[in-house]
Scaffold this motif. Structure first.
Motif, PDB file in Angstrom:
ATOM      1  N   LYS A  21       0.708  -1.471   0.389  1.00 37.45           N
ATOM      2  CA  LYS A  21       0.319   0.059   0.270  1.00 37.45           C
ATOM      3  C   LYS A  21       0.910   0.913   0.268  1.00 37.45           C
ATOM      4  O   LYS A  21       0.812   1.784  -0.922  1.00 37.45           O
ATOM      5  CB  LYS A  21      -0.951   0.265   1.572  1.00 37.45           C
ATOM      6  CG  LYS A  21      -1.920   0.927   1.114  1.00 37.45           C
ATOM      7  CD  LYS A  21      -2.438   0.957   2.374  1.00 37.45           C
ATOM      8  CE  LYS A  21      -3.383   2.197   2.311  1.00 37.45           C
ATOM      9  NZ  LYS A  21      -3.828   3.208   1.568  1.00 37.45           N
ATOM     10  N   SER A  69       2.487   1.863  -3.668  1.00 34.20           N
ATOM     11  CA  SER A  69       1.287   2.000  -4.171  1.00 34.20           C
ATOM     12  C   SER A  69       0.464   3.059  -4.336  1.00 34.20           C
ATOM     13  O   SER A  69       0.685   4.582  -4.776  1.00 34.20           O
ATOM     14  CB  SER A  69      -0.319   1.278  -4.076  1.00 34.20           C
ATOM     15  OG  SER A  69      -0.953   1.642  -5.173  1.00 34.20           O
ATOM     16  N   ASP A  70       0.419   4.101  -3.446  1.00 28.80           N
ATOM     17  CA  ASP A  70       0.830   5.385  -2.661  1.00 28.80           C
ATOM     18  C   ASP A  70       1.824   6.486  -3.602  1.00 28.80           C
ATOM     19  O   ASP A  70       1.708   7.339  -4.091  1.00 28.80           O
ATOM     20  CB  ASP A  70       0.059   5.097  -1.028  1.00 28.80           C
ATOM     21  CG  ASP A  70      -1.258   4.833  -0.752  1.00 28.80           C
ATOM     22  OD1 ASP A  70      -1.870   4.410  -1.276  1.00 28.80           O
ATOM     23  OD2 ASP A  70      -1.318   4.929   0.835  1.00 28.80           O
ATOM     24  N   ARG A 102       1.177   6.562  -7.138  1.00 30.37           N
ATOM     25  CA  ARG A 102       0.274   6.996  -7.302  1.00 30.37           C
ATOM     26  C   ARG A 102      -0.196   8.705  -7.413  1.00 30.37           C
ATOM     27  O   ARG A 102      -0.228   9.306  -8.078  1.00 30.37           O
ATOM     28  CB  ARG A 102      -1.646   6.558  -6.675  1.00 30.37           C
ATOM     29  CG  ARG A 102      -2.457   6.958  -6.957  1.00 30.37           C
ATOM     30  CD  ARG A 102      -3.752   6.871  -6.110  1.00 30.37           C
ATOM     31  NE  ARG A 102      -3.321   7.073  -4.486  1.00 30.37           N
ATOM     32  CZ  ARG A 102      -3.628   8.036  -3.376  1.00 30.37           C
ATOM     33  NH1 ARG A 102      -3.506   8.896  -4.243  1.00 30.37           N
ATOM     34  NH2 ARG A 102      -3.244   7.979  -2.487  1.00 30.37           N
TER      35      ARG A 102
END
Length: 186
Positions: free
Chosen positions: A91, A94-95, A98
C-alpha cells in the motif's frame, strides 16, 4: 531655378551619404543562465534513519518524522515523510507511485529511475516529472521490512518547466544525494 536644382541635388547627396547601409542582423536569443552553488553535506538524524542534505538549504523538522528542506534562493523545497512498515509495504509503494503519477495530467512525461543500495538495504524509485507539473521530482525508499520514506520537490511559483528547469535539476541532484546517503537505524 538653378539654385533649386542645386539644393535638391545637395540634399539628395546628403541623404545618400548619411543613409549608409549596414547589414541588419536579428538580435540573438538570450538564454537565462542560472547557476547554483554546490553546498557541503550536512547530516540529519532521527531515531529511524539518517541522511545527508545540502547545507545551502535549511531543514525544518515537523512532527511525525517529516521534514521540509527549504531552498529560499530557489523558492523551492523538498518535503520528506517517514512511515513505519507494518505489513503495509504494498500500500505504501502503491500510494507513493499514485502520488507521482497524479502529475501525469500536466506533465509531458514521467521517468522512473530505480535505485538500489544493497549494502545499506535501501531500495526505491526516483520519479522525474517533465513538464509544467506541480512537482518535478518525487521519490520513495524502503528497506522492505521496517522503514519507508517518501519525498517530493516543489516550488513556490507557478510551474513553468522551462523557467524552473535549472532549479529542478539541482533539487533532483540533492534528492539523489539524500537517497544515496540514506541509512536505516534499528
Amino acid at each position: 531655378m538653378i539654385l533649386k536644382y542645386t539644393l535638391n541635388i545637395v540634399l539628395l547627396l546628403i541623404c545618400l551619404v548619411s543613409c549608409k547601409e549596414e547589414e541588419v542582423l536579428p538580435k540573438p536569443k538570450a538564454q537565462l543562465r542560472l547557476e547554483y552553488v554546490l553546498g557541503d553535506n550536512k547530516k540529519v538524524e532521527t531515531s529511524n534513519f539518517e541522511f545527508l542534505y545540502n547545507d545551502n538549504a535549511t531543514i525544518d523538522k515537523k512532527k511525525d518524522n517529516s521534514f521540509v528542506i527549504a531552498y529560499p534562493d530557489m523558492k523551492g523545497a523538498i518535503f520528506i515523510s517517514y512511515k513505519k512498515v507494518e505489513n503495509n509495504l504494498k500500500k505504501l509503494v502503491s500510494d507513493a507511485e499514485r502520488l507521482s503519477y497524479e502529475h501525469a495530467v500536466k506533465a509531458d512525461g514521467i521517468h522512473p529511475q530505480v535505485f538500489s543500495n544493497p549494502e545499506k538495504n535501501v531500495h526505491g524509485v526516483l520519479f522525474e516529472v517533465v513538464g509544467n507539473a506541480a512537482s518535478q521530482s518525487q521519490f520513495f525508499a524502503t528497506d522492505s521490512t521496517k522503514h519507508f520514506i517518501t519525498g517530493s520537490a516543489y516550488f513556490y511559483v507557478k510551474p513553468n518547466y522551462d523557467s524552473i528547469y535549472p532549479a529542478a535539476a539541482y533539487l533532483k541532484e540533492d534528492i539523489g544525494k539524500i537517497m544515496e546517503s540514506l541509512k536505516w537505524k534499528n
